[in-house]
Scaffold this active site. Structure first.
Site, PDB file in Angstrom:
ATOM      1  N   CYS A   1       3.698   0.158  -8.932  1.00  0.00           N
ATOM      2  CA  CYS A   1       4.343  -0.898  -8.768  1.00  0.00           C
ATOM      3  C   CYS A   1       5.148  -1.612  -9.603  1.00  0.00           C
ATOM      4  O   CYS A   1       5.084  -1.744 -10.673  1.00  0.00           O
ATOM      5  CB  CYS A   1       3.213  -2.178  -8.596  1.00  0.00           C
ATOM      6  SG  CYS A   1       3.772  -3.730  -7.744  1.00  0.00           S
TER       7      CYS A   1
ATOM      8  N   CYS B   1       0.881  -1.248  -0.163  1.00  0.00           N
ATOM      9  CA  CYS B   1      -0.020   0.034  -0.071  1.00  0.00           C
ATOM     10  C   CYS B   1       0.724   1.189   0.063  1.00  0.00           C
ATOM     11  O   CYS B   1       1.948   1.198  -0.227  1.00  0.00           O
ATOM     12  CB  CYS B   1      -0.992   0.080   1.113  1.00  0.00           C
ATOM     13  SG  CYS B   1      -0.301   0.140   2.804  1.00  0.00           S
TER      14      CYS B   1
ATOM     15  N   CYS C   1      -4.088  -0.676  -2.399  1.00  0.00           N
ATOM     16  CA  CYS C   1      -4.602   0.817  -2.631  1.00  0.00           C
ATOM     17  C   CYS C   1      -4.259   1.094  -3.948  1.00  0.00           C
ATOM     18  O   CYS C   1      -3.414   0.493  -4.762  1.00  0.00           O
ATOM     19  CB  CYS C   1      -3.964   1.877  -1.756  1.00  0.00           C
ATOM     20  SG  CYS C   1      -2.192   2.254  -2.052  1.00  0.00           S
TER      21      CYS C   1
END
Length: 252
Positions: free
Chosen positions: A198, A120, A191
């Site tokens: 990422c 997150c 999230c």
């Protein structure tokens, strides 16, 4: 039969999921939360058609949507697995009393192995809670958590998990760069913002997104946001419960 001796109509689940495209959408959403554009790519159908059938699934209660925290113009859709289980059970019983859905036997802790990374933004609540919940359910799974912009562990996360018998007080927040280059079976983003940033991980891990709001943003004070942390823990518990059978199959 009703009072007039007529057979009842087909169960609701069959009406909702029996159409081919809607079934395809359900299968995609069973794995990961998705936006409309993601679903269009996944099923290879025009956006207007995907949106139409997605609306049918939302109206029927099988799918729910949440506005993206990364881009408010987007909505992430998720499958309500608990509701699907209820309707499937009703479907079987509607055909024959002996065909009611039998809950699957939970995997034994020793049958679940692999490596899982929860991500997150702050690594201060959602991912830390998910890490702890999965570690308790599957002690042989190597599980970690990290954030794209780490910040101190939120006291409400510690308090809510303590109510559930888990001590987070010794945990530290970590940057996702600590794990880049490592191999995982699943990378699970919690999230919408961190999903967009990422990095790639080696070994083609399963990339799963659970679109969950930041509980710390639910109130101006820690006291005001506290109930949101409880809801987050409850949702994580449900989602991890459905993740466990996949982990049991990972290294079999």
């Amino acid at each position: 039969m009703d009072a007039a001796g007529r057979a009842p109509g087909a169960p609701r689940f069959l009406h909702l999921a029996g159409e081919q495209l809607r079934w395809a959408l359900l299968r995609v959403l069973a794995r990961s939360d998705q936006r409309v554009g993601d679903l269009v790519i996944a099923v290879g159908q025009p956006q207007n058609l995907v949106s139409y059938h997605l609306r049918k699934l939302r109206t029927g209660g099988l799918v729910a949507g949440r506005r993206s925290s990364a881009d408010g113009r987007d909505t992430y859709y998720r499958l309500d697995l608990d509701r699907c289980a209820e309707l499937l059970a009703e479907t079987g019983q509607g055909l024959h009393p002996a065909l009611g859905l039998v809950p699957p036997t939970p995997p034994t802790p020793g049958s679940m192995r692999g490596r899982v990374l929860f991500l997150c933004t702050g690594n201060s609540a959602r991912s830390q809670m998910a890490e702890a919940l999965l570690r308790r359910s599957a002690p042989l799974v190597e599980v970690a958590s990290a954030g794209s912009h780490p910040k101190p562990l939120h006291p409400n996360a510690v308090a809510v998990m303590r109510e559930r018998g888990i001590d987070l007080s010794g945990h530290r927040s970590k940057h996702l760069d600590e794990f880049v280059g490592q191999r995982f079976d699943y990378i699970i983003s919690l999230c919408d913002k961190v999903r967009e940033v990422c990095p790639e991980f080696p070994g083609h891990p399963g990339l799963v997104h659970w679109s969950m709001p930041d509980p710390s943003a639910a109130g101006d004070t820690a006291e005001a946001s506290y109930p949101a942390f409880g809801r987050t823990a409850d949702e994580l518990t449900t989602r991890i419960g459905f993740l466990l059978p996949n982990l049991a199959r990972t290294h079999t």
